[in-house]
Design a protein around this motif. Structure first.
Motif, PDB file in Angstrom:
ATOM      1  N   GLN A   1       1.850  -5.782   3.500  1.00 45.08           N
ATOM      2  CA  GLN A   1       0.901  -6.638   4.212  1.00 45.08           C
ATOM      3  C   GLN A   1       0.599  -6.095   5.609  1.00 45.08           C
ATOM      4  OE1 GLN A   1       2.678 -10.599   3.869  1.00 45.08           O
ATOM      5  NE2 GLN A   1       1.410 -10.987   2.067  1.00 45.08           N
ATOM      6  N   GLY A   2       0.330  -4.807   5.671  1.00 48.52           N
ATOM      7  CA  GLY A   2      -0.059  -4.155   6.911  1.00 48.52           C
ATOM      8  C   GLY A   2       1.080  -3.667   7.775  1.00 48.52           C
ATOM      9  N   SER A   3       2.335  -4.021   7.449  1.00 49.51           N
ATOM     10  CA  SER A   3       3.490  -3.601   8.251  1.00 49.51           C
ATOM     11  C   SER A   3       4.100  -2.338   7.650  1.00 49.51           C
ATOM     12  CB  SER A   3       4.546  -4.706   8.301  1.00 49.51           C
ATOM     13  OG  SER A   3       4.026  -5.878   8.889  1.00 49.51           O
ATOM     14  N   ASP A   4       4.133  -1.273   8.451  1.00 47.31           N
ATOM     15  CA  ASP A   4       4.697  -0.013   7.991  1.00 47.31           C
ATOM     16  C   ASP A   4       6.204  -0.165   7.795  1.00 47.31           C
ATOM     17  OD1 ASP A   4       5.945   2.796   8.389  1.00 47.31           O
ATOM     18  OD2 ASP A   4       3.813   3.234   8.193  1.00 47.31           O
ATOM     19  N   VAL A   5       6.721   0.309   6.654  1.00 49.31           N
ATOM     20  CA  VAL A   5       8.140   0.106   6.343  1.00 49.31           C
ATOM     21  C   VAL A   5       9.056   0.954   7.212  1.00 49.31           C
ATOM     22  CG1 VAL A   5       7.633  -0.549   3.953  1.00 49.31           C
ATOM     23  CG2 VAL A   5       8.147   1.848   4.494  1.00 49.31           C
TER      24      VAL A   5
ATOM     25  N   SER B   1       0.838  -1.198   0.000  1.00 52.39           N
ATOM     26  CA  SER B   1       0.000   0.000   0.000  1.00 52.39           C
ATOM     27  C   SER B   1       0.872   1.246   0.000  1.00 52.39           C
ATOM     28  CB  SER B   1      -0.923   0.013   1.225  1.00 52.39           C
ATOM     29  OG  SER B   1      -1.717   1.187   1.238  1.00 52.39           O
ATOM     30  N   PHE B   2       0.727   2.071  -1.038  1.00 53.06           N
ATOM     31  CA  PHE B   2       1.359   3.380  -1.106  1.00 53.06           C
ATOM     32  C   PHE B   2       0.270   4.427  -0.905  1.00 53.06           C
ATOM     33  CE2 PHE B   2       3.951   0.729  -3.996  1.00 53.06           C
ATOM     34  CZ  PHE B   2       5.218   0.903  -3.443  1.00 53.06           C
ATOM     35  N   GLN B   3       0.410   5.256   0.101  1.00 50.12           N
ATOM     36  CA  GLN B   3      -0.600   6.266   0.378  1.00 50.12           C
ATOM     37  C   GLN B   3       0.041   7.644   0.462  1.00 50.12           C
ATOM     38  OE1 GLN B   3      -3.899   5.674   0.331  1.00 50.12           O
ATOM     39  NE2 GLN B   3      -3.360   3.545  -0.170  1.00 50.12           N
TER      40      GLN B   3
ATOM     41  N   THR C   1       2.716   7.197   3.604  1.00 49.36           N
ATOM     42  CA  THR C   1       2.988   5.918   4.265  1.00 49.36           C
ATOM     43  C   THR C   1       3.081   4.801   3.236  1.00 49.36           C
ATOM     44  OG1 THR C   1       0.622   5.482   4.598  1.00 49.36           O
ATOM     45  CG2 THR C   1       1.812   6.594   6.383  1.00 49.36           C
ATOM     46  N   VAL C   2       3.905   3.808   3.563  1.00 45.27           N
ATOM     47  CA  VAL C   2       4.062   2.615   2.732  1.00 45.27           C
ATOM     48  C   VAL C   2       3.978   1.404   3.653  1.00 45.27           C
ATOM     49  CG1 VAL C   2       5.537   1.343   1.134  1.00 45.27           C
ATOM     50  CG2 VAL C   2       5.546   3.850   1.109  1.00 45.27           C
TER      51      VAL C   2
END
Length: 319
Positions: A71-75, A5-7, A67-68
């Motif tokens: 699988q739900g874990s923030d980098v 997920s790229f937000q 935020t990136v």
């Protein structure tokens, strides 16, 4: 939960000479999700921001904002978990010259706390055509073989998300076929794949959905099939031995002897061929084909400004 997920991801750099100098914006508010099990393509010209985005995903660089997650874990805040889920094949050939191929893979396994991983290492060596090089020193390998080892290193901890950054740049046809057969197998088994490539025929054949970046902004996001359906023309293609007149050359895509014109109708095709005859030129191997991903890509990149990314038939797909 998306695989990646790229937000609202942005990345800016200050001038190298002065912190108060002009700001370079490598990424500008990029947002999209990649779903579990997707084979996803990220395309764009050099300098579009693809490598910046992947560097942020891999933890090699930090976003200026946004935020990136993997699988739900923030980098950033949960980087250890994010990196365990991620396997990255970089563009550059990076290797340790003091170890054999098998030793390099065992050491890579150790980075993730994996012991007794030889069964999976053996499978990687066979699947990537490295079995006969297992005990060879990394310095003895050709460039193509070193790239195969990079792929094996990225996969040695069995990541659920695989990132391939120009994996077939400068490599032979055999490696491409071997690599894509193995990656396609992993994808069918549930692995998520993110691919960047300048070989658009690869992206068209492999990727179910594609995003395109231009100057740090996302300018297209759609199913590959929908991008191709949206192409507004067929293509007239032929070979010619002489130089085209300027008024024709300005409308054509020319690669050596091969000339290609976008053609919206039979009448337009006849007009092009008539103009070639009137110029005293002879067109050889004339054919009319459907527009491919390269044609779509060039059309999208030719747009001077795009207010919103092109999105087509995305019902049920998070973006």
């Amino acid at each position: 939960m998306p695989a990646i997920s790229f937000q609202s991801v942005s990345k800016t750099y200050s001038s190298a000479r002065s912190q108060t100098g002009p700001v370079v914006r490598a990424l500008d508010d990029v947002s999209f999700d990649i779903q579990q099990g997707e084979f996803f393509g990220l395309l764009g010209p050099n300098g579009a921001g693809k490598t910046s985005l992947i560097s942020i995903l891999a933890g090699l660089s930090r976003a200026s904002s946004g935020t990136v997650k993997v699988q739900g874990s923030d980098v950033v805040t949960d980087y250890a978990s994010a990196r365990r889920k991620l396997g990255v094949v970089p563009q550059e050939l990076v290797f340790d010259p003091f170890f054999s191929v098998r030793e390099a893979l065992r050491i890579q396994s150790g980075y993730f706390g994996i012991k007794k991983n030889d069964d999976w290492i053996d499978e990687l060596l066979v699947s990537l055509g490295l079995a006969d090089k297992a005990n060879a020193n990394m310095r003895q390998l050709s460039g193509g073989m070193k790239r195969r080892v990079l792929v094996a290193q990225a996969l040695v901890h069995k990541p659920q998300v695989i990132v391939l950054d120009e994996p077939t740049a400068g490599v032979d046809v055999e490696l491409r076929q071997t690599l894509w057969q193995f990656i396609a197998k992993l994808n069918k088994q549930g692995s998520t794949v993110l691919l960047t490539t300048h070989y658009l025929e690869e992206a068209e054949a492999l990727c179910s959905r594609i995003a395109m970046l231009k100057q740090g902004r996302m300018v297209a996001l759609a199913q590959t099939s929908e991008l191709l359906k949206a192409a507004s023309s067929n293509v007239l293609r032929f070979k010619i031995d002489s130089e085209l007149p300027r008024h024709l050359a300005d409308q054509a895509r020319i690669t050596g002897r091969i000339v290609q014109f976008p053609a919206h109708s039979a009448h337009e095709i006849e007009q092009y061929l008539a103009a070639i005859r009137e110029a005293g030129l002879v067109a050889e191997d004339v054919e009319i084909r459907k527009a491919d991903l390269e044609d779509v890509f060039l059309d999208v990149m030719a747009e001077k400004a795009v207010e919103e990314p092109l999105e087509l038939n995305l019902a049920g797909v998070a973006t």
